[in-house]
Design an enzyme around this catalytic site. Structure first.
Site, PDB file in Angstrom:
ATOM      1  N   HIS A 264     -17.004   3.173  25.672  1.00  0.00           N
ATOM      2  CA  HIS A 264     -15.804   2.379  25.405  1.00  0.00           C
ATOM      3  C   HIS A 264     -16.158   1.047  24.723  1.00  0.00           C
ATOM      4  CE1 HIS A 264     -11.699   0.803  26.343  1.00  0.00           C
ATOM      5  NE2 HIS A 264     -12.343  -0.347  26.392  1.00  0.00           N
ATOM      6  N   GLU A 265     -17.064   0.293  25.354  1.00  0.00           N
ATOM      7  CA  GLU A 265     -17.448  -0.999  24.779  1.00  0.00           C
ATOM      8  C   GLU A 265     -18.171  -0.787  23.449  1.00  0.00           C
ATOM      9  OE1 GLU A 265     -16.034  -3.451  26.065  1.00  0.00           O
ATOM     10  OE2 GLU A 265     -15.495  -2.516  27.985  1.00  0.00           O
ATOM     11  N   HIS A 268     -15.686  -0.755  20.746  1.00  0.00           N
ATOM     12  CA  HIS A 268     -15.308  -2.117  20.331  1.00  0.00           C
ATOM     13  C   HIS A 268     -16.373  -2.701  19.397  1.00  0.00           C
ATOM     14  CE1 HIS A 268     -11.785  -2.809  22.799  1.00  0.00           C
ATOM     15  NE2 HIS A 268     -12.421  -2.552  23.922  1.00  0.00           N
ATOM     16  N   GLU A 294      -8.384  -1.676  21.050  1.00  0.00           N
ATOM     17  CA  GLU A 294      -8.385  -0.667  22.106  1.00  0.00           C
ATOM     18  C   GLU A 294      -8.295   0.740  21.538  1.00  0.00           C
ATOM     19  OE1 GLU A 294      -9.058  -0.785  25.329  1.00  0.00           O
ATOM     20  OE2 GLU A 294      -9.529  -2.904  25.057  1.00  0.00           O
TER      21      GLU A 294
END
Lengths: 498, 498
Positions: A264-265, A268, A294
């Site tokens: 997830h990170e 980003h 997101e």
């Protein structure tokens, strides 16, 4: 001031803002990763002053004059300069409405709040956090009035995170999501759940760290430009397009937790690393909005990371990192386990299907806190009531309830909806990507390059050159949340034989 | 401006300087500990701007006016305010002589230099570092002229690190040290050396990390206010008296390296943690000088840390951390091993006895580099020649020669002599401490509290309230380097049966 002088000042201003942002980001990063526990006070003093100086820099009347000169001569500017003037003028107008003293006090409050929240969460002590939360809400209500006095306060805050989005639209969006997804969640409730016990064997942190390194490699995150740290509540911080930091949190008895937090990170970070490097040290770098950000993190985490081809591609390597824990498990079992859908307590640990309901709770709470119809002292009871209503679960304590997220302690109200919007944007991007690229063939080979390339071309490289709506439209046409609900319906129908 | 206004400005100025220093320190710390490798450029841009803003802040003519008002009304000031005005006036005079542009460019150069030096050291590539070193030398020669145009440039730089010290005094000091110590070093050359092989067994980094935690506990370093990180060349950084960071570097085949680096840096941290907390956010906090700072770090490292009672006190615990590596070793053997005296190549790994000769090489080099009688291109050859002359060793490559230290890449010329001075100060402090406190009885019990208490009372708590000379005189009477040479003579005569 002539146009050339104004352009020089535009450049100098942006570099200075970059320096102040970088300084504050560095202190923040330090504070939540490696700083000793009882040191927030000293950082708070420095952060307050730096925020004050930054505020002074941007709200200087000379800046207003420079922006006016450039706004009146847009024909002499490049498209990038025009966009810089547009974005900075927007910020200038908002900021000059916040008194410097108030801005500085707020920065100090946020620093203190982070510390208090950590302690409150650790000791399940909402009353400890409540007075700080009250102040944060009060500041944000006031700021909303500064941002746009014509809007309802929460609409004004939403606009900060996702330009153009309103409560009216979100109410409709969440209603669609609820109508389509709740029946599926109910249907799943009747079905047998997959075995997830192997996810909760003992996974030593040291081995998980190595596994994180591998996952970052799969995502093409160049370690010379992207580091990983450890913190309570994972986040990503971008200093510039050449310097990204992701963070994670290791749980010895839950290998999927850090695994998907890294992906997830990493999403980003992937986004900001791929922004046109010419935008560095200007306001054009970074993500277009929280929602778009997101969409990228959740794209890698869920649409790719929780797909069968991806799990199958990385599973042999995963078994090498954890031979004892996963020797008796198949890729298919792993796929089912990481996609187990079941209403639960913790948003960051929630599955792809029920996730939106967690966001809805926060949306409802914020709407009323900022709207003035919910008092801080009633937050725990109301939180627990909504979890029971939407998700059917009983909240045992505030640590696993209203104290679980760092957002409010960071002063972010209006951010949460972007998690849900991002998921919906992502599903639409996937459908469009599939037309251009052999997505699943590549993913099955463990090759994410074509996926990243498509996202870079359509989304990442633009940075803040386009508003989120333009960006989504340009890449996918009109926004349509049913693409998202259809995607989930199809995926979970198959997974649970509905 | 009346006195009260001026006092308010004095306070505001110091807080602002604290904020800028903190921001730059945070970026620096990040850069040398956790930042990804290829990210120096972005930090450099931010550091340059922050240094420029700090420069502008302190060199503002309004600051000069405020300092004049207060200097003319010292009778209305507290002793602390008087000292603040004295220190800031000194800095203001120096700084207003450095043009802002030059100061800013220098800050960016130093950031770049750190990166280049790391690479040059890694690849034994002095020519890579040489152009940067040339610029650093040129800047420092110019700065010396700004600091004090009446002094020889190197004297002006020395004065920055140890107020009042001159080449004339240092030439005499080093001559004494050389005359007293070189015969002992020669005599030891004839003697049998102790066994040190057990220091070089395999000590896993993970276990060394736990051992570091223990050592910090022994030193009373409260982990809520003092963290430990890892870097190439260990250093200590103090944000304020409540927030210290030490760093170390682990070598799997040398347990003593990190052990004594932790105790050394712990001494620096101990000092700043014990400064009167009322001095925080003012120019009175931190150490009195580099020499006093080194006296404290080397006090803990050598006078205490390499004493027989200390080694005996911690050895049983050390064996628990490393049962396989140290099961067959006695405390006495450990004591002899960590005090092995033998001319070597690397300053930071040098023993207590030969250490000063390493410093002498650097002192000679700097004196001539800054004096303009040595060219950068000749540094490696001259370095190697002096190591042969003073220490009798052949330097195999620049990585183990003139590229070994970070100081020059950090722009520090004139710092090295303070290591030698600090050792000499420390020996005098020990002799005076022994009159007041049962030093060795406490150390034998592993209790450093009485030692730290004495140092806190006599040295630490003052921060920068006193100049180094006053501080040493107040605690120990006149500075007398023979106390130091006597201490070493006695210690090494016993160790080697001279």
């Amino acid at each position: 001031m002539d146009v050339q002088q104004a352009l020089n000042e535009l450049d100098g201003l942006q570099k200075k803002l970059y320096a102040y942002t970088t300084a504050q980001a560095s202190l923040y990063l330090d504070g939540v990763t490696v700083a000793p526990r009882d040191t927030a006070a000293g950082r708070g003093v420095a952060l307050g002053i730096l925020a004050g100086e930054q505020h002074k820099t941007l709200s200087d009347p000379k800046v207003g004059e420079m922006l006016e000169v450039l706004s009146a001569n847009t024909d002499q500017l490049t498209p990038e300069q025009r966009r810089q003037v547009e974005l900075l003028s927007r910020e200038y107008r908002q900021l000059t409405r916040i008194p410097a003293q108030e801005y500085m006090e707020y920065a100090m409050l946020v620093n203190e709040a982070s510390d208090v929240w950590h302690r409150a969460k650790e000791t399940n002590d909402f009353p400890l956090f409540a007075p700080v939360l009250e102040k944060l809400v009060a500041y944000n209500r006031r700021f909303a009035g500064y941002y746009d006095p014509d809007k309802a306060p929460y609409d004004a805050l939403l606009n900060e995170y996702e330009r153009g989005i309103t409560m009216a639209e979100l109410d409709k969006f969440f209603a669609t999501v609820r109508d389509k997804l709740v029946p599926i969640i109910h249907a799943i409730g009747e079905k047998e759940q997959p075995d997830v016990s192997f996810l909760h064997r003992r996974y030593p942190v040291e081995d998980q760290r190595k596994f994180s390194d591998y996952l970052m490699e799969v995502m093409g995150l160049d370690r010379a430009h992207c580091a990983i740290g450890e913190t309570e509540h994972p986040f990503t911080l971008g200093f510039n397009s050449q310097d990204l930091r992701i963070t994670t949190h290791y749980l010895e008895d839950d290998v999927a937790s850090s695994m998907y937090s890294v992906i997830h990170e990493g999403g980003h970070a992937r986004y900001e690393l791929d922004v046109n490097p010419e935008y560095d040290y200007t306001c054009l770098t970074g993500g277009a909005s929280m929602g778009i950000h997101e969409s990228q993190s959740r794209f890698y985490e869920n649409l790719i990371g929780r797909s069968l081809p991806f799990v199958q591609a990385i599973f042999p390597k995963m078994q090498e990192f954890f031979p004892q824990q996963l020797g008796d498990v198949t890729a298919e079992q792993m796929y089912r386990a990481v996609n187990k859908a079941q209403p639960s307590l913790i948003r960051t640990e929630a599955d792809e299907l029920t996730y939106c309901l967690h966001v809805m709770v926060r949306y409802e709470m914020e709407k009323r806190l900022i709207g003035g119809t919910l008092e801080v002292k009633d937050v725990p009871a109301e939180w627990n009531r909504l979890y029971k209503e939407y998700l059917g679960v009983d909240v045992p304590d505030d640590t696993h309830g209203c104290l679980q997220d760092s957002h409010w302690s960071g002063g972010s109200f209006g951010y949460f909806p972007s998690y849900a919007l991002g998921s919906a944007y992502g599903a639409q991007m996937l459908r469009n990507m599939e037309k251009d690229v052999d997505v699943w063939g590549s993913v099955a080979r463990g090759d994410l390059e074509p996926v990243t390339h498509w996202l870079t071309e359509k989304i990442h490289r633009y940075g803040r050159m386009l508003d989120p709506k333009e960006l989504v439209e340009q890449a996918c046409g009109d926004f349509d949340p049913t693409v998202y609900t259809d995607y989930l319906t199809e995926k979970y129908s198959k997974l649970y034989n509905l």
